[in-house]
Design a protein around this motif. Structure first.
Motif, PDB file in Angstrom:
ATOM      1  N   GLY A 135      -4.139   0.516  -0.979  1.00 56.30           N
ATOM      2  CA  GLY A 135      -4.757  -0.754  -0.641  1.00 56.30           C
ATOM      3  C   GLY A 135      -3.989  -1.976  -1.098  1.00 56.30           C
TER       4      GLY A 135
ATOM      5  N   ASP B  64       0.543   3.486   2.098  1.00 53.95           N
ATOM      6  CA  ASP B  64       0.570   3.983   3.482  1.00 53.95           C
ATOM      7  C   ASP B  64       1.989   4.402   3.880  1.00 53.95           C
ATOM      8  OD1 ASP B  64      -1.418   3.558   6.181  1.00 53.95           O
ATOM      9  OD2 ASP B  64       0.742   3.829   6.519  1.00 53.95           O
TER      10      ASP B  64
ATOM     11  N   CYS C  61       0.836  -1.206   0.000  1.00 54.89           N
ATOM     12  CA  CYS C  61       0.000   0.000   0.000  1.00 54.89           C
ATOM     13  C   CYS C  61       0.873   1.259   0.000  1.00 54.89           C
ATOM     14  CB  CYS C  61      -0.897  -0.023   1.236  1.00 54.89           C
ATOM     15  SG  CYS C  61      -2.088   1.340   1.335  1.00 54.89           S
TER      16      CYS C  61
ATOM     17  N   CYS D  59      -5.779   0.033   7.421  1.00 56.20           N
ATOM     18  CA  CYS D  59      -5.727   0.641   6.084  1.00 56.20           C
ATOM     19  C   CYS D  59      -7.046   1.343   5.788  1.00 56.20           C
ATOM     20  CB  CYS D  59      -5.463  -0.426   5.019  1.00 56.20           C
ATOM     21  SG  CYS D  59      -5.318   0.254   3.349  1.00 56.20           S
ATOM     22  N   ALA D  60      -6.945   2.562   5.324  1.00 56.01           N
ATOM     23  CA  ALA D  60      -8.154   3.341   5.030  1.00 56.01           C
ATOM     24  C   ALA D  60      -8.964   2.717   3.894  1.00 56.01           C
ATOM     25  CB  ALA D  60      -7.765   4.773   4.669  1.00 56.01           C
TER      26      ALA D  60
ATOM     27  N   HIS E 289      -2.203  -4.113   4.639  1.00 53.12           N
ATOM     28  CA  HIS E 289      -1.803  -3.873   6.037  1.00 53.12           C
ATOM     29  C   HIS E 289      -2.994  -3.577   6.924  1.00 53.12           C
ATOM     30  CE1 HIS E 289      -2.359   0.570   5.860  1.00 53.12           C
ATOM     31  NE2 HIS E 289      -2.229   0.338   4.574  1.00 53.12           N
TER      32      HIS E 289
HETATM   33 ZN   LIG Z   1      -3.283   1.253   3.186  1.00 51.67          ZN
END
Ligand SMILES: [Zn+2]
Length: 165
Positions: free
Chosen positions: A60, A37, A35, A91-92, A88
């Motif tokens: 994602g 992130d 991701c 994760c949004a 992960h």
């Molecule tokens: Zn994420």
């Protein structure tokens, strides 16, 4: 300027930089899809160094057409024989629907994202299994390509293998 901090950092980086001479192929025969992130450091997370692996990132860690495009090149030209797909925790993209994300963007920024597919999911493991299947079905990737699913815990640093479905 808005990027001065980065250019300053790069001046320090290149002062210490030594061309390791490693080729553009993946020394550990590995590709990692994870991701965007900002808490994830893919090389450190897996004990890798520059030159070891192809790193593909998107929101994602989803197997999109563009992720497949990079995998097809990595596998067929750049020495990759194994792929880790690593979404992960926290994760949004894994605890909401596309509709909810569109509504949040609209509320926060007044931007209408209708028509965009953000690939959010409320079932992260099912999405991971679907994505691994998608790699397996890609006719441009060899049938003996090793594909593993993992979940990275952003709070503990643990990489948790996900059993195949
Ligand atoms: Zn994420």
């Amino acid at each position: 300027m808005i990027f001065d901090d980065l250019l300053d950092a790069n001046r320090r980086y290149r002062a210490e930089f030594h061309d390791s001479g490693v080729p553009g192929t993946a020394a550990r025969a590995l590709a990692v899809l994870t991701c965007i992130d900002s808490r994830i450091d893919p090389l450190a997370m897996l004990g890798l160094r520059a030159g070891d692996a192809k790193i593909i990132r998107n929101a994602g860690a989803r197997v999109t057409d563009d992720a497949l495009r990079s995998l097809i090149l990595a596998v067929n030209l750049l020495g990759v024989t194994r792929v880790c797909v690593v979404p992960h925790t926290n994760c949004a993209m894994a605890d909401s629907t596309d509709g909810e994300i569109r509504a949040r963007i609209e509320a926060q920024r007044g931007v209408d994202t209708a028509g965009w597919d953000f690939l959010a999911t409320t079932d992260q493991l099912a999405a991971l299994h679907d994505d691994i299947d998608k790699i397996g079905r890609c006719p441009l990737l060899p049938s003996d390509l090793q594909v593993g699913g993992f979940l990275f815990d952003v709070h503990s640093g643990a990489l948790l293998p996900v059993e195949p479905r």
